[in-house]
Scaffold this motif. Sequence first.
Motif, PDB file in Angstrom:
ATOM      1  N   GLY A  48      -4.354   0.373 -19.434  1.00 33.88           N
ATOM      2  CA  GLY A  48      -4.248   0.497 -17.990  1.00 33.88           C
ATOM      3  C   GLY A  48      -2.920  -0.009 -17.453  1.00 33.88           C
ATOM      4  O   GLY A  48      -2.089  -0.570 -18.176  1.00 33.88           O
ATOM      5  N   HIS A  49      -2.732   0.179 -16.151  1.00 35.05           N
ATOM      6  CA  HIS A  49      -1.464  -0.182 -15.505  1.00 35.05           C
ATOM      7  C   HIS A  49      -1.296  -1.693 -15.406  1.00 35.05           C
ATOM      8  O   HIS A  49      -2.171  -2.400 -14.909  1.00 35.05           O
ATOM      9  CB  HIS A  49      -1.392   0.428 -14.103  1.00 35.05           C
ATOM     10  CG  HIS A  49      -0.859   1.823 -14.087  1.00 35.05           C
ATOM     11  ND1 HIS A  49       0.470   2.117 -13.937  1.00 35.05           N
ATOM     12  CD2 HIS A  49      -1.486   3.014 -14.237  1.00 35.05           C
ATOM     13  CE1 HIS A  49       0.644   3.426 -13.974  1.00 35.05           C
ATOM     14  NE2 HIS A  49      -0.531   3.994 -14.155  1.00 35.05           N
ATOM     15  N   GLY A  50      -0.157  -2.165 -15.891  1.00 36.27           N
ATOM     16  CA  GLY A  50       0.244  -3.551 -15.692  1.00 36.27           C
ATOM     17  C   GLY A  50      -0.367  -4.562 -16.634  1.00 36.27           C
ATOM     18  O   GLY A  50       0.026  -5.732 -16.610  1.00 36.27           O
ATOM     19  N   ASN A  51      -1.280  -4.154 -17.502  1.00 36.79           N
ATOM     20  CA  ASN A  51      -2.009  -5.129 -18.319  1.00 36.79           C
ATOM     21  C   ASN A  51      -1.267  -5.565 -19.575  1.00 36.79           C
ATOM     22  O   ASN A  51      -1.663  -6.553 -20.206  1.00 36.79           O
ATOM     23  CB  ASN A  51      -3.385  -4.570 -18.690  1.00 36.79           C
ATOM     24  CG  ASN A  51      -4.278  -4.420 -17.476  1.00 36.79           C
ATOM     25  OD1 ASN A  51      -4.279  -5.270 -16.597  1.00 36.79           O
ATOM     26  ND2 ASN A  51      -5.019  -3.326 -17.406  1.00 36.79           N
ATOM     27  N   ILE A  52      -0.226  -4.840 -19.970  1.00 33.15           N
ATOM     28  CA  ILE A  52       0.579  -5.292 -21.111  1.00 33.15           C
ATOM     29  C   ILE A  52       2.040  -5.491 -20.707  1.00 33.15           C
ATOM     30  O   ILE A  52       2.909  -5.631 -21.568  1.00 33.15           O
ATOM     31  CB  ILE A  52       0.489  -4.316 -22.306  1.00 33.15           C
ATOM     32  CG1 ILE A  52       0.979  -2.919 -21.917  1.00 33.15           C
ATOM     33  CG2 ILE A  52      -0.924  -4.270 -22.862  1.00 33.15           C
ATOM     34  CD1 ILE A  52       1.160  -1.993 -23.113  1.00 33.15           C
ATOM     35  N   THR A  53       2.284  -5.527 -19.405  1.00 35.94           N
ATOM     36  CA  THR A  53       3.666  -5.687 -18.939  1.00 35.94           C
ATOM     37  C   THR A  53       4.283  -6.984 -19.456  1.00 35.94           C
ATOM     38  O   THR A  53       5.455  -7.016 -19.852  1.00 35.94           O
ATOM     39  CB  THR A  53       3.718  -5.651 -17.403  1.00 35.94           C
ATOM     40  OG1 THR A  53       3.265  -4.367 -16.957  1.00 35.94           O
ATOM     41  CG2 THR A  53       5.127  -5.879 -16.895  1.00 35.94           C
ATOM     42  N   GLY A  67       0.783  -1.224   0.000  1.00 37.84           N
ATOM     43  CA  GLY A  67       0.000   0.000   0.000  1.00 37.84           C
ATOM     44  C   GLY A  67       0.816   1.275   0.000  1.00 37.84           C
ATOM     45  O   GLY A  67       0.252   2.376   0.043  1.00 37.84           O
ATOM     46  N   LEU A  68       2.128   1.155  -0.057  1.00 38.40           N
ATOM     47  CA  LEU A  68       3.003   2.325  -0.047  1.00 38.40           C
ATOM     48  C   LEU A  68       3.178   2.872  -1.462  1.00 38.40           C
ATOM     49  O   LEU A  68       2.668   2.323  -2.433  1.00 38.40           O
ATOM     50  CB  LEU A  68       4.350   1.959   0.572  1.00 38.40           C
ATOM     51  CG  LEU A  68       4.277   1.638   2.071  1.00 38.40           C
ATOM     52  CD1 LEU A  68       5.450   0.775   2.501  1.00 38.40           C
ATOM     53  CD2 LEU A  68       4.233   2.930   2.889  1.00 38.40           C
ATOM     54  N   ARG A  69       3.923   3.934  -1.555  1.00 43.14           N
ATOM     55  CA  ARG A  69       4.096   4.619  -2.825  1.00 43.14           C
ATOM     56  C   ARG A  69       4.665   3.682  -3.890  1.00 43.14           C
ATOM     57  O   ARG A  69       5.676   3.010  -3.664  1.00 43.14           O
ATOM     58  CB  ARG A  69       5.040   5.801  -2.628  1.00 43.14           C
ATOM     59  CG  ARG A  69       5.231   6.634  -3.873  1.00 43.14           C
ATOM     60  CD  ARG A  69       6.246   7.719  -3.624  1.00 43.14           C
ATOM     61  NE  ARG A  69       6.480   8.473  -4.843  1.00 43.14           N
ATOM     62  CZ  ARG A  69       7.540   9.240  -5.036  1.00 43.14           C
ATOM     63  NH1 ARG A  69       8.446   9.356  -4.102  1.00 43.14           N
ATOM     64  NH2 ARG A  69       7.681   9.901  -6.168  1.00 43.14           N
ATOM     65  N   PRO A  70       4.048   3.625  -5.067  1.00 39.55           N
ATOM     66  CA  PRO A  70       4.542   2.730  -6.118  1.00 39.55           C
ATOM     67  C   PRO A  70       5.767   3.292  -6.820  1.00 39.55           C
ATOM     68  O   PRO A  70       6.012   4.498  -6.806  1.00 39.55           O
ATOM     69  CB  PRO A  70       3.356   2.649  -7.082  1.00 39.55           C
ATOM     70  CG  PRO A  70       2.669   3.971  -6.920  1.00 39.55           C
ATOM     71  CD  PRO A  70       2.825   4.339  -5.467  1.00 39.55           C
ATOM     72  N   MET A  71       6.525   2.410  -7.438  1.00 38.04           N
ATOM     73  CA  MET A  71       7.590   2.871  -8.327  1.00 38.04           C
ATOM     74  C   MET A  71       6.982   3.414  -9.617  1.00 38.04           C
ATOM     75  O   MET A  71       7.467   4.384 -10.183  1.00 38.04           O
ATOM     76  CB  MET A  71       8.551   1.723  -8.637  1.00 38.04           C
ATOM     77  CG  MET A  71       9.385   1.270  -7.461  1.00 38.04           C
ATOM     78  SD  MET A  71      10.635   2.491  -6.982  1.00 38.04           S
ATOM     79  CE  MET A  71      11.869   2.230  -8.259  1.00 38.04           C
ATOM     80  N   CYS A  72       5.923   2.765 -10.095  1.00 37.80           N
ATOM     81  CA  CYS A  72       5.216   3.177 -11.302  1.00 37.80           C
ATOM     82  C   CYS A  72       3.910   3.834 -10.856  1.00 37.80           C
ATOM     83  O   CYS A  72       2.991   3.153 -10.410  1.00 37.80           O
ATOM     84  CB  CYS A  72       4.953   1.960 -12.190  1.00 37.80           C
ATOM     85  SG  CYS A  72       4.230   2.333 -13.796  1.00 37.80           S
ATOM     86  N   GLU A  73       3.831   5.161 -10.954  1.00 34.56           N
ATOM     87  CA  GLU A  73       2.754   5.918 -10.310  1.00 34.56           C
ATOM     88  C   GLU A  73       1.662   6.311 -11.297  1.00 34.56           C
ATOM     89  O   GLU A  73       1.929   6.991 -12.288  1.00 34.56           O
ATOM     90  CB  GLU A  73       3.321   7.181  -9.657  1.00 34.56           C
ATOM     91  CG  GLU A  73       4.304   6.873  -8.548  1.00 34.56           C
ATOM     92  CD  GLU A  73       4.409   7.990  -7.529  1.00 34.56           C
ATOM     93  OE1 GLU A  73       3.367   8.507  -7.111  1.00 34.56           O
ATOM     94  OE2 GLU A  73       5.536   8.331  -7.164  1.00 34.56           O
ATOM     95  N   ASP A  74       0.429   5.920 -10.990  1.00 35.23           N
ATOM     96  CA  ASP A  74      -0.664   6.221 -11.908  1.00 35.23           C
ATOM     97  C   ASP A  74      -1.112   7.673 -11.834  1.00 35.23           C
ATOM     98  O   ASP A  74      -1.760   8.169 -12.757  1.00 35.23           O
ATOM     99  CB  ASP A  74      -1.854   5.291 -11.663  1.00 35.23           C
ATOM    100  CG  ASP A  74      -2.390   5.364 -10.243  1.00 35.23           C
ATOM    101  OD1 ASP A  74      -1.841   6.144  -9.440  1.00 35.23           O
ATOM    102  OD2 ASP A  74      -3.350   4.641  -9.936  1.00 35.23           O
ATOM    103  N   GLN A  75      -0.769   8.383 -10.767  1.00 34.02           N
ATOM    104  CA  GLN A  75      -1.239   9.759 -10.654  1.00 34.02           C
ATOM    105  C   GLN A  75      -0.403  10.733 -11.477  1.00 34.02           C
ATOM    106  O   GLN A  75      -0.780  11.887 -11.649  1.00 34.02           O
ATOM    107  CB  GLN A  75      -1.252  10.209  -9.201  1.00 34.02           C
ATOM    108  CG  GLN A  75       0.118  10.436  -8.598  1.00 34.02           C
ATOM    109  CD  GLN A  75       0.006  10.979  -7.184  1.00 34.02           C
ATOM    110  OE1 GLN A  75      -0.860  10.583  -6.422  1.00 34.02           O
ATOM    111  NE2 GLN A  75       0.872  11.904  -6.840  1.00 34.02           N
TER     112      GLN A  75
END
Length: 552
Positions: free
Chosen positions: A416-421, A343-351
Motif C-alpha cells: 500500500g501507499h506510504g507503508n514502506i517509504t 485534501g488536494l491532489r497528491p504528488m503520489c497518486e493512488d488512482q
Amino acid sequence: MCQKQKILPYLFFIILFGSLIIIPVGQSCKDIIITPDATAGEYSLLLKVRDPSRPGLQVLCRVPQGTQYTYRYPWTGKAWDFLVTHTYIGVATKGDTLPNIVKAGMVLTDAGLAFGDADTLSKWINPTKNAWDDFDWIRYACQTADNEDEAVSLLTTEAVDQLHATGVSENLFVVGPQKAMVIEADAIHHTTTEVTDVLVMSNYAKNLWQTQQIRSLPLAKSFDAQKETMVRQGSVVHLGSVCGIKILTITSSTITAQVFPVFVFKNSEQKKEVMISLGNRATVGPFSVTLSEVNGNIARISICMVDYAWEQALRNQIQPQIGNITIQDMIGWSRLHTDDLDGLRPMCEDQNTYEAVMIFKIPNEHATLLSSGWFAANHACSSIYVPVHICDADFYDPYETGDAAALSLALLQRYGHGNITFLCQNIENVFYVENEINEALAHLMIHADVNISSFLTELDVGMQEQAFLTEQLWLSAPNLSRGSLQDIWMQNYSFTQQNIQKTISELTRNPGSDTMISLLEKISQSISDSIEKKHMMQSLFFIKSSAVHYNE
C-alpha cells in the motif's frame, strides 16, 4: 445593463460548448523547479512526476549522439531526417525507446539541460493526423540544443511560430546551468518566463489563461483569481467569469456548496456538491472553497481555483527549506499524499496504475559531465530512487526492460501507499552519501583529464542493482516488520555490509530463508564491487579515505 451585455456572450459560449468542459483528474504531470538561489549548493533541480499519457511500465532510455532517425513534418507528413547531436537519457513508457521513435516524458542531455512538461488541454492545436505530440516537441529541442536559449528557441520560435507543430498544448520546463525557464505554449501562442527561485506547476495555464476560452476562461478571469465574501443560502459566487459555486444550505457549522451552473460540469469527474465544515477547505468541482465563519444564516467563505490552492499548498511545504533544498527534499515532496496537502491532489497518486518520477540535478560546474537524475520507476512511495549520470554509458537492465517498474508496482500492491517509504529512505540515504563521494572523485578525475564515464557508470549501475535486489528482498520477505530486515541499510556501505552479514547469520537459523539469504549475498557482493572500484580510484589519485570524508 453594460455588465449584462458582457456576460451574455459568455453564457451563450458556455451553453454551446459546456459539454466540452472537462476538469482533468490525474493522468497529468507535476513539476517543480528549484534554482541555485533556493538550493543548498551551486546547482538547479527539476522534479517531474509522470502520470503517463501513454500507459505502461516506465523505463530509463539512452539515446547516444550520432543517432539518426526519420520522422515526419507536422502538417504534410512528409519524411524528415534527424541527427541527434547531444546524447540524452530519458524516462519513457516501455516500447517507446530505441529502435522505435523515442517518446521520453522527461529528458537530461549532455549539454547540461533538463526538460519536463505538463499538458494544459488547450484547443489551439494542429488538427492534422501528422501533428506532433508533447514527446516529439521535447525531442525536437533536446536532441540538438546547446544551451537554454537554443532550447527555448526550438520549442517556441521553430516549433510554434514556424511549424505550428503540436496537437497538444503544454507547460514546458527547461533547466540548465545558467538559468531555468517555463514555457506555456500551444500550436499558436507561447510565453516564456525565467524562474528565479521556486516554481510549482501542473496541467493548467497561467499566462495563457485568457486564450483557453473553453477550458479556463469560463471558470475564472485568471488562474490566481481569489475572492473572500459573505454568503447566504442561494448565493452564487463567481471568480470574475460565468461559472462559480452556489450555496445550497447553511447550518451552524457547515455549508453545502454546488458548482454553478451544474449542467456545464456534467462531464467532470470531480464532486459537484460538497458539505464543508467550519474552518475547513473542500474541493467543489474546479474550485477550492474554505468556510471561515458562520453567523446565523450568513457565512464567510473564500474561493479560488483548485489548481491555485494546490500550488499554494505545495509551496507551503517547500517554503521552510528555501535556500537549503536538496535532492532528498525533492524526493520527500514527490511522496506527498492527499492528507499532506489539505485534501488536494497528491504528488503520489493512488488512482494511477503507472507513475514514475525523475529528479534532475544540474550543477553550475561541469554540467555536461556531472548532471544527474534520481529515478523512481513507479510510485515514489514504493520505489527506491536510484542515481544516473549523463555520462553513464549503461543502466542496470531491469530499469530498461520495465522489470524495475513492475517490481515497484508489486510492492505498492502488497504494502500500500506510504507503508514502506521509511525503508526506501534508509537505502536512499546510503546512496546519497556514496554518490557524494563518487562525484567528489569524479571532479578530481575531470581536473586530471581522466574520463569519468566508466567509473560513474559502474557505480550507478551498482546502486541500481542493489536497489532492485533490495526490493526483491522486501517482496519475498514473509514479515517485513522483522527488525533485521528493516535495519540493513544504514549510514554508508561499510555499516550496511556489517548489517547484511549479521542478518544472514540470523536467517541461517530459520528454515525457509534460502531466497532471502541468496538476495542478501548478491547485495553484499554488489556493494563489495562498488567499494573496490572506489578504493581503486582513490589509490590512483593517492587520496586517503578521510580526504573525501569516507572511512571504509
